[in-house]
Design a protein around this motif. Structure first.
Motif, PDB file in Angstrom:
ATOM      1  N   MET A   1       0.838  -1.190   0.000  1.00 43.49           N
ATOM      2  CA  MET A   1       0.000   0.000   0.000  1.00 43.49           C
ATOM      3  C   MET A   1       0.879   1.248   0.000  1.00 43.49           C
ATOM      4  O   MET A   1       1.889   1.288   0.701  1.00 43.49           O
ATOM      5  CB  MET A   1      -0.930  -0.017   1.209  1.00 43.49           C
ATOM      6  CG  MET A   1      -1.820  -1.259   1.207  1.00 43.49           C
ATOM      7  SD  MET A   1      -3.065  -1.270   2.469  1.00 43.49           S
ATOM      8  CE  MET A   1      -4.182  -0.043   1.875  1.00 43.49           C
ATOM      9  N   PRO A   2       0.489   2.267  -0.780  1.00 46.60           N
ATOM     10  CA  PRO A   2       1.294   3.490  -0.824  1.00 46.60           C
ATOM     11  C   PRO A   2       1.157   4.279   0.473  1.00 46.60           C
ATOM     12  O   PRO A   2       0.151   4.194   1.172  1.00 46.60           O
ATOM     13  CB  PRO A   2       0.692   4.265  -1.993  1.00 46.60           C
ATOM     14  CG  PRO A   2      -0.725   3.800  -2.065  1.00 46.60           C
ATOM     15  CD  PRO A   2      -0.694   2.356  -1.627  1.00 46.60           C
ATOM     16  N   ALA A   3       2.203   5.041   0.769  1.00 44.19           N
ATOM     17  CA  ALA A   3       2.204   5.847   1.983  1.00 44.19           C
ATOM     18  C   ALA A   3       2.939   7.154   1.725  1.00 44.19           C
ATOM     19  O   ALA A   3       3.615   7.315   0.716  1.00 44.19           O
ATOM     20  CB  ALA A   3       2.872   5.082   3.121  1.00 44.19           C
ATOM     21  N   VAL A   4       2.765   8.075   2.658  1.00 41.73           N
ATOM     22  CA  VAL A   4       3.398   9.386   2.585  1.00 41.73           C
ATOM     23  C   VAL A   4       4.568   9.399   3.566  1.00 41.73           C
ATOM     24  O   VAL A   4       4.389   9.143   4.752  1.00 41.73           O
ATOM     25  CB  VAL A   4       2.385  10.490   2.953  1.00 41.73           C
ATOM     26  CG1 VAL A   4       3.037  11.855   2.951  1.00 41.73           C
ATOM     27  CG2 VAL A   4       1.192  10.444   2.006  1.00 41.73           C
ATOM     28  N   ASP A   5       5.757   9.687   3.049  1.00 42.99           N
ATOM     29  CA  ASP A   5       6.943   9.754   3.883  1.00 42.99           C
ATOM     30  C   ASP A   5       7.139  11.196   4.354  1.00 42.99           C
ATOM     31  O   ASP A   5       7.884  11.963   3.768  1.00 42.99           O
ATOM     32  CB  ASP A   5       8.167   9.263   3.096  1.00 42.99           C
ATOM     33  CG  ASP A   5       9.387   9.076   3.981  1.00 42.99           C
ATOM     34  OD1 ASP A   5       9.252   9.214   5.213  1.00 42.99           O
ATOM     35  OD2 ASP A   5      10.468   8.798   3.432  1.00 42.99           O
ATOM     36  N   ASP A   6       6.392  11.561   5.390  1.00 39.87           N
ATOM     37  CA  ASP A   6       6.429  12.905   5.948  1.00 39.87           C
ATOM     38  C   ASP A   6       6.242  12.774   7.456  1.00 39.87           C
ATOM     39  O   ASP A   6       5.264  12.163   7.911  1.00 39.87           O
ATOM     40  CB  ASP A   6       5.322  13.772   5.340  1.00 39.87           C
ATOM     41  CG  ASP A   6       5.244  15.140   5.970  1.00 39.87           C
ATOM     42  OD1 ASP A   6       6.168  15.947   5.748  1.00 39.87           O
ATOM     43  OD2 ASP A   6       4.253  15.396   6.695  1.00 39.87           O
ATOM     44  N   ARG A   7       7.153  13.337   8.222  1.00 40.60           N
ATOM     45  CA  ARG A   7       7.134  13.170   9.677  1.00 40.60           C
ATOM     46  C   ARG A   7       5.831  13.650  10.309  1.00 40.60           C
ATOM     47  O   ARG A   7       5.243  12.969  11.141  1.00 40.60           O
ATOM     48  CB  ARG A   7       8.335  13.897  10.280  1.00 40.60           C
ATOM     49  CG  ARG A   7       8.480  13.690  11.767  1.00 40.60           C
ATOM     50  CD  ARG A   7       9.881  14.068  12.230  1.00 40.60           C
ATOM     51  NE  ARG A   7      10.031  14.020  13.651  1.00 40.60           N
ATOM     52  CZ  ARG A   7      10.132  12.908  14.369  1.00 40.60           C
ATOM     53  NH1 ARG A   7      10.079  11.748  13.777  1.00 40.60           N
ATOM     54  NH2 ARG A   7      10.288  12.961  15.682  1.00 40.60           N
ATOM     55  N   GLU A   8       5.359  14.832   9.938  1.00 44.11           N
ATOM     56  CA  GLU A   8       4.117  15.359  10.527  1.00 44.11           C
ATOM     57  C   GLU A   8       2.923  14.485  10.179  1.00 44.11           C
ATOM     58  O   GLU A   8       2.059  14.233  11.025  1.00 44.11           O
ATOM     59  CB  GLU A   8       3.876  16.789  10.050  1.00 44.11           C
ATOM     60  CG  GLU A   8       4.793  17.798  10.698  1.00 44.11           C
ATOM     61  CD  GLU A   8       4.507  19.213  10.212  1.00 44.11           C
ATOM     62  OE1 GLU A   8       3.345  19.505   9.860  1.00 44.11           O
ATOM     63  OE2 GLU A   8       5.453  20.014  10.176  1.00 44.11           O
ATOM     64  N   THR A   9       2.854  14.026   8.945  1.00 40.58           N
ATOM     65  CA  THR A   9       1.751  13.158   8.523  1.00 40.58           C
ATOM     66  C   THR A   9       1.799  11.840   9.278  1.00 40.58           C
ATOM     67  O   THR A   9       0.765  11.351   9.753  1.00 40.58           O
ATOM     68  CB  THR A   9       1.819  12.913   7.002  1.00 40.58           C
ATOM     69  OG1 THR A   9       1.792  14.172   6.331  1.00 40.58           O
ATOM     70  CG2 THR A   9       0.666  12.054   6.529  1.00 40.58           C
TER      71      THR A   9
END
Length: 182
Positions: free
Chosen positions: A51-59
Motif C-alpha cells: 500500500m502506498p504511503a506518505v513519507d512525511d514526519r508530521e503526517t
C-alpha cells in the motif's frame, strides 16, 4: 465543482494483531492519493498487500496519533466498532454583514469503518487474513477508481497555493459509539 461532498466508505473487519498496521496503511493510502503537494512516497506491506504511503514526519505523527486514539477507545469501551474519517476542505472567503474571513468548506470525505473481531482457531485466522487482504486490495482499487474518475477529479477544487504537502486543509476524526474521540 459539485455542490455535494462525495463520501467514500471503506469497511474493514480487523483483528487485534493487525488492526493498527492496517489502519495506518489505509489512512496513508488515502492521504497519498489526495495530498497534492510534494509527496515523498513509501510503502507499507500489510498481509502481502503493498500500500502506498506518505513519507512525511508530521503526517506520520498525525496518522499514528489517530490510530492510537481509535485503538484506545475501542479497547476501553464496550463497542468494538468505530470509524476514522478523513475530510478534505478548501478555504473560501466568508462574507457576512459585519465580518470578512475564511471558512473551510469540505470537498471530499473518506470514512473508514472498522470493526474488531478475533478469530479463535488457526483455520479461522487463515481465512480471516485472506479475507482482510482481499478487502485491502478492493479498498486500494476503490481509491484508485475514485481518484481517477471524472467525479473524483471534479471534486478537487482549483489549486491556488502550492506550498507544503497539501494545498488544502484536511482533518482526521476518530469516532467510536457515535462520539468523537480526541
Amino acid at each position: 465543482m459539485s455542490t455535494t461532498t462525495p463520501v467514500i466508505n471503506l469497511d474493514l473487519v480487523l483483528d487485534r494483531n493487525t488492526a493498527k498496521d492496517v489502519l495506518r496503511a489505509v489512512l496513508h493510502s488515502v492521504l497519498f492519493h489526495r495530498l497534492f503537494g510534494i509527496v515523498k512516497p513509501k510503502t507499507f506491506e500489510v498481509l502481502d498487500v503493498t500500500m502506498p504511503a506518505v513519507d512525511d514526519r508530521e503526517t506520520e505523527m498525525l496518522v499514528d496519533q489517530k490510530v492510537d486514539a481509535f485503538w484506545k477507545a475501542i479497547e476501553g469501551g464496550v463497542s468494538k466498532r468505530g470509524s476514522i474519517d478523513v475530510t478534505f476542505s478548501e478555504k473560501r472567503a466568508k462574507k457576512s454583514w459585519f465580518l470578512v474571513g475564511e471558512e473551510e468548506v469540505p470537498w471530499e470525505q473518506w470514512v473508514i469503518n472498522a470493526e474488531i473481531r478475533q478469530p479463535t482457531t488457526d483455520r479461522e485466522r487463515q481465512k480471516f487474513n485472506a479475507d482482510l487482504a482481499a478487502t485491502l486490495t478492493k479498498g486500494l482499487r476503490t481509491m484508485l477508481t475514485h481518484t481517477s474518475s471524472e467525479t473524483g477529479r471534479a471534486a478537487v477544487p482549483l489549486i491556488t497555493v502550492a506550498q507544503g504537502i497539501s494545498p488544502f486543509p484536511y482533518k482526521i476524526t476518530v469516532k467510536v459509539n457515535g462520539m468523537e474521540v480526541p
